[in-house]
Write a protein that holds these residues in place. Structure first.
Motif, PDB file in Angstrom:
ATOM      1  N   SER A  54       0.857  -1.199   0.000  1.00 30.85           N
ATOM      2  CA  SER A  54       0.000   0.000   0.000  1.00 30.85           C
ATOM      3  C   SER A  54       0.883   1.235   0.000  1.00 30.85           C
ATOM      4  O   SER A  54       1.906   1.270   0.698  1.00 30.85           O
ATOM      5  N   VAL A  55       0.501   2.210  -0.779  1.00 34.11           N
ATOM      6  CA  VAL A  55       1.202   3.503  -0.783  1.00 34.11           C
ATOM      7  C   VAL A  55       0.165   4.614  -0.729  1.00 34.11           C
ATOM      8  O   VAL A  55      -0.995   4.408  -1.100  1.00 34.11           O
ATOM      9  N   GLU A  56       0.644   5.760  -0.230  1.00 39.48           N
ATOM     10  CA  GLU A  56      -0.246   6.911  -0.249  1.00 39.48           C
ATOM     11  C   GLU A  56       0.220   7.859  -1.335  1.00 39.48           C
ATOM     12  O   GLU A  56       1.365   8.343  -1.287  1.00 39.48           O
ATOM     13  N   THR A  57      -0.583   8.084  -2.325  1.00 38.56           N
ATOM     14  CA  THR A  57      -0.263   9.099  -3.326  1.00 38.56           C
ATOM     15  C   THR A  57      -0.650  10.454  -2.725  1.00 38.56           C
ATOM     16  O   THR A  57      -1.291  10.507  -1.659  1.00 38.56           O
ATOM     17  N   PRO A  58      -0.331  11.566  -3.355  1.00 37.75           N
ATOM     18  CA  PRO A  58      -0.808  12.853  -2.819  1.00 37.75           C
ATOM     19  C   PRO A  58      -2.329  12.917  -2.731  1.00 37.75           C
ATOM     20  O   PRO A  58      -2.883  13.757  -2.016  1.00 37.75           O
ATOM     21  N   LEU A  59      -3.042  11.982  -3.392  1.00 36.07           N
ATOM     22  CA  LEU A  59      -4.511  12.065  -3.429  1.00 36.07           C
ATOM     23  C   LEU A  59      -5.219  11.009  -2.598  1.00 36.07           C
ATOM     24  O   LEU A  59      -6.293  11.242  -2.064  1.00 36.07           O
ATOM     25  N   THR A  62      -3.507   3.645  -2.052  1.00 37.12           N
ATOM     26  CA  THR A  62      -3.784   2.649  -3.096  1.00 37.12           C
ATOM     27  C   THR A  62      -2.838   1.470  -2.953  1.00 37.12           C
ATOM     28  O   THR A  62      -1.830   1.543  -2.237  1.00 37.12           O
ATOM     29  N   GLU A  63      -3.161   0.407  -3.631  1.00 40.78           N
ATOM     30  CA  GLU A  63      -2.271  -0.763  -3.709  1.00 40.78           C
ATOM     31  C   GLU A  63      -1.414  -0.597  -4.965  1.00 40.78           C
ATOM     32  O   GLU A  63      -1.944  -0.258  -6.027  1.00 40.78           O
ATOM     33  N   ALA A  64      -0.117  -0.840  -4.842  1.00 37.60           N
ATOM     34  CA  ALA A  64       0.756  -0.705  -6.015  1.00 37.60           C
ATOM     35  C   ALA A  64       1.814  -1.797  -5.968  1.00 37.60           C
ATOM     36  O   ALA A  64       2.072  -2.384  -4.920  1.00 37.60           O
TER      37      ALA A  64
END
Ligand code: URA
Length: 209
Positions: A54-59, A62-64
């Motif tokens: 899981s990562v946090e984008t600026p928005l 999400t799973e990546a």
């Protein structure tokens, strides 16, 4: 089944032709080897396994996907392998590096080992062995045999040019290890040089002749 992948991407073929030209100066040759190594590396790593994080984008969160498992190890066969190593490390900056010193006895053309240092946990890593010229195949086959004695079992071999004799010998010894090359040339001369080839890869990378 043994496999040979000829990386026939137009950029690889163009750069290889520039390397074959005897007028190509050392600095340009070295830069080209590095660039082709990156392009070969892209193909060689195509089947590396991925996992999901899981990562946090600026928005939003999400799973990546990221590479799974232990970092790769690149093993360079000294000294010409170091030219390819530099490009591979541009692509895989966290890779571990092993060194195998092997020279070809000029009379027998047999491989003689004079140096060996690889990560202790090489058995747990995918390994890419690099050496620009798969000529007789003796050095590459000896290096792979040595790595297998240390438990390496997920191995790939990368070169710029291969001779059919080298491919045959290598695959007889190591049918489980895929070869990636920019081209398979016509054959070998009496001194074990690939024809038409590009000359002595070490001399051309380091300007020693
Ligand atoms: N090693 C080289 O550097 N060139 C060849 O053609 C064969 C072996």
């Amino acid at each position: 089944m043994p496999s040979v992948t000829i990386v026939d991407h137009p950029l690889v073929q163009h750069k290889l032709t520039l390397m074959r030209r005897k007028e190509t100066p050392t600095a340009e040759f070295r830069r080209l080897v590095r660039e082709v190594a990156m392009l070969l590396g892209y193909e060689i790593t195509r089947d590396l396994p991925l996992t999901t994080v899981s990562v946090e984008t600026p928005l939003m969160e999400t799973e990546a996907r990221v590479l799974a498992g232990k970092k790769l190890c690149i093993v360079t066969i000294l000294r010409a392998g170091n030219g390819l190593l530099d490009g591979m490390l541009d692509l895989l900056p966290s890779a571990r590096v092993g060194h195998v010193g092997i020279y070809r006895d000029p009379t027998s053309l047999q491989a003689v080992e004079y140096y060996y240092k690889v990560p202790q946990d090489i058995a747990e890593r995918p390994v890419i062995v690099v050496d620009p010229m798969l000529a007789t195949g003796n050095s590459a086959a000896a290096a792979i045999a040595r790595l297998k004695r240390d438990g390496a079992n997920d191995l790939r071999f990368a070169c710029l040019l291969a001779a059919p004799e080298g491919v045959g010998h290598f695959h007889e010894a190591h049918p489980d290890v895929p070869i990636f090359t920019a081209a398979v040339d016509h054959g070998l001369d009496d001194h074990g040089y690939i024809l038409p080839g590009l000359g002595d890869a070490g001399d051309r990378i380091y300007g020693t002749r």
